[in-house]
Structure formats: C-alpha cells, structure tokens
Motif scaffolding. Sequence first.
Motif, mmCIF file in Angstrom:
data_model
loop_
_atom_site.group_PDB
_atom_site.id
_atom_site.type_symbol
_atom_site.label_atom_id
_atom_site.label_comp_id
_atom_site.label_asym_id
_atom_site.label_seq_id
_atom_site.Cartn_x
_atom_site.Cartn_y
_atom_site.Cartn_z
ATOM 1 N N ASP A 123 0.748 -1.070 0.017
ATOM 2 C CA ASP A 123 -0.037 -0.052 -0.203
ATOM 3 C C ASP A 123 0.925 1.317 0.075
ATOM 4 N N PRO A 124 0.700 2.395 -0.955
ATOM 5 C CA PRO A 124 1.625 3.248 -1.019
ATOM 6 C C PRO A 124 1.632 4.402 0.002
ATOM 7 N N THR A 125 0.492 4.226 0.817
ATOM 8 C CA THR A 125 0.195 5.166 1.886
ATOM 9 C C THR A 125 0.952 4.675 3.157
ATOM 10 N N CYS A 126 1.259 3.511 3.173
ATOM 11 C CA CYS A 126 1.930 2.651 4.297
ATOM 12 C C CYS A 126 3.353 2.590 4.070
ATOM 13 N N LYS A 127 3.779 2.328 2.809
ATOM 14 C CA LYS A 127 5.187 1.892 2.396
ATOM 15 C C LYS A 127 6.493 2.858 3.027
ATOM 16 N N ASN A 128 6.238 4.123 2.798
ATOM 17 C CA ASN A 128 7.347 4.992 3.444
ATOM 18 C C ASN A 128 7.777 4.761 4.881
ATOM 19 N N CYS A 129 6.682 4.766 5.615
ATOM 20 C CA CYS A 129 6.960 4.773 7.282
ATOM 21 C C CYS A 129 7.427 3.455 7.696
ATOM 22 N N HIS A 130 6.537 2.280 7.080
ATOM 23 C CA HIS A 130 6.697 1.036 7.546
ATOM 24 C C HIS A 130 8.117 0.406 6.821
ATOM 25 N N GLY A 131 8.614 0.989 5.738
ATOM 26 C CA GLY A 131 9.843 0.789 5.132
ATOM 27 C C GLY A 131 10.999 0.835 6.077
ATOM 28 N N LEU A 132 10.748 1.998 6.925
ATOM 29 C CA LEU A 132 11.882 2.471 7.834
ATOM 30 C C LEU A 132 11.806 1.477 9.170
ATOM 31 N N MET A 133 10.805 0.822 9.537
ATOM 32 C CA MET A 133 10.595 0.181 10.730
ATOM 33 C C MET A 133 10.554 -1.413 10.401
ATOM 34 N N ASP A 134 9.690 -1.867 9.493
ATOM 35 C CA ASP A 134 9.589 -3.270 9.610
ATOM 36 C C ASP A 134 10.730 -4.126 9.198
ATOM 37 N N PRO A 135 11.604 -3.724 8.056
ATOM 38 C CA PRO A 135 12.670 -4.414 7.781
ATOM 39 C C PRO A 135 13.749 -4.684 9.301
ATOM 40 N N VAL A 136 13.798 -3.747 9.778
ATOM 41 C CA VAL A 136 14.508 -3.716 11.197
ATOM 42 C C VAL A 136 14.278 -4.947 12.099
ATOM 43 N N GLY A 137 12.725 -4.858 12.224
ATOM 44 C CA GLY A 137 12.379 -5.979 13.086
ATOM 45 C C GLY A 137 12.340 -7.401 12.532
ATOM 46 N N PHE A 138 12.268 -7.371 10.922
ATOM 47 C CA PHE A 138 12.342 -8.792 10.227
ATOM 48 C C PHE A 138 13.697 -9.563 10.837
#
Length: 284
Positions: free
Chosen positions: A170-185
């Motif tokens: 979802d383009p509206t979620c990608k920018n912020c989640h792209g900063l956080m989620d991969p760290v948690g992965f």
Amino acid sequence: FQRSEAKTTLAAFYSEVYHLRDLTTAAKDPGLYPQFDAALKVSMQNETLLLINDVVWTRDADAREIFSADYTFVDQDLAALYGVGGPAGGGFAKVNLPAEQKRAGMLGQASFLSYGAHDKETSPTRRGNFVREAILCDPVPPPPPSVTPVLPQGGGPMTVKQKLEQHMQDPTCKNCHGLMDPVGFALENFDAIGQYRTTDQGFPIDTSAQVDDLGSFASAPELAALLTQDKRTAYCMVEKLYRQSMGHLETAGEQPAVDDLRKAFSSKGHSIRSLLVELSVSPA
C-alpha cells in the motif's frame, strides 16, 4: 555515595528511555505464554539493567556494546526462557548465549523483544520503531488518520513478515513501514516474549532485510554491527542524556554544547562515565 547515586539515576534513565518500566503493565496471551508473569517481567528488566551496569560501571566500556554484547545476565527463569543453564546458587549470573540463536546485547534480550511485540505474536513494526526512536533518535511519524493499521487477514496462514510485506504494498503505508519493519524482520527468530524459534505458522523464518539508511542485515548481531557504526547511535545517546539532564529539548543556542559533548563522547571511547563528567561541567 556519589557513584551509588549516579548508578541509581542512570538506571532510572535507561528504564524510561528503553521502556523497561513499561514491562510492568505488559500482557501476553496466557494460553500461549503462561510463564510471562510478574516475576519474569522483573527478571527481564533486571537483565537489561545488569548489562548496562556491566558496560558502564564495571568495565567502563564502549556504550554501544549495550546493543552488541555477546553475553547477558540470567537467573533461573531467564535461563529456562533462553535454553541455557541457570546459576546454581540463585540470583543472576553472566553467561554466553547459544551462538545459533544469534542474540546481541539488548536487541536479543527478552525485555526489548517482549515490549516490541503483541500479546500473541511478534511485531517487527514495534521493534523497528523502538530502534528508530530509542537508539537512532530518528522517530517515525504516526500513521495518518485515514490509514487503518490492520494487517491483511484470510487467504491461508502467513508469517508475520509476509503479512507486513503485503501491507507495505500500500503506497500510503510503504514509506514509514519501510523504515521500521525490515529492522524488525531481522529479529523474527524471537517470539513475543523473546524465546528462540525457527518457524512462524509452520513456515521457516526469513530474517533477511535491507533498509536504505542502514544497509543489509539478517540477524541481531548484523543489525547491531550497523548500529554501532552509525554515528546516529552515539549522537542519540548524548542527546537523550542531555535532554534528561536539562529537562527540555535542546534549543538552537544549546546546540554548540551538544556538539561538544558528542565530540568528547567519541574521543573518549564512547564512555558513559566520561560523558556524565563532561555533561556535569558543560557550560550549558
């Protein structure tokens, strides 16, 4: 007396900055995690504080080892959680954790991993946001009111990573989640209370991840190595201590003093003890 007071004050500071005190009210599904009781939560808090105490006061080491240390402190309850032998005489003991679990400093400790999870499953988003806010001083803005922060449901079982990767489309979620989620992965080998695991929903866990401003990593030690090299980590330690001491965010006129503290922190091996001295004699 002064050193004792400094230890108490610093412990209170880190309990706030690293959300250790929030564990007191944390809750987990009792059916999935029956061992997550008040005593275990206290043990988790103490484990992190003992690591910080060892780095700062016992060894006066590089403070960034709080995130990269290859050892920890366990009592009988934590030893059972981590799958290691506990101290024979009770209390806490310093131990090296199994290498295959790939734990590193507080990034592999149950306090952080439990705080950064939901009641039933992990949350790479929460864990990644913690790293951004508490370690890098690079907070991610909250989602806009128009966004509903609900992961996709249905369509068969998926790992948490798969759900979030779908969510990030979802383009509206990608920018912020792209900063956080991969760290948690990179930390998905640890469940919602920090126990080591190799599968999620029956599927092998993929911990590989990449973030533009950090690089590629696939484990807590690899993430810790990048955080240690990132100047924001050291800057953040100075910034948070400065703000705590002053009781307010630094003003433009105080920035030179903060910059001087950062330089002194770096030149003295990132010693928190030296930083406390420099802070106490700062013109600010």
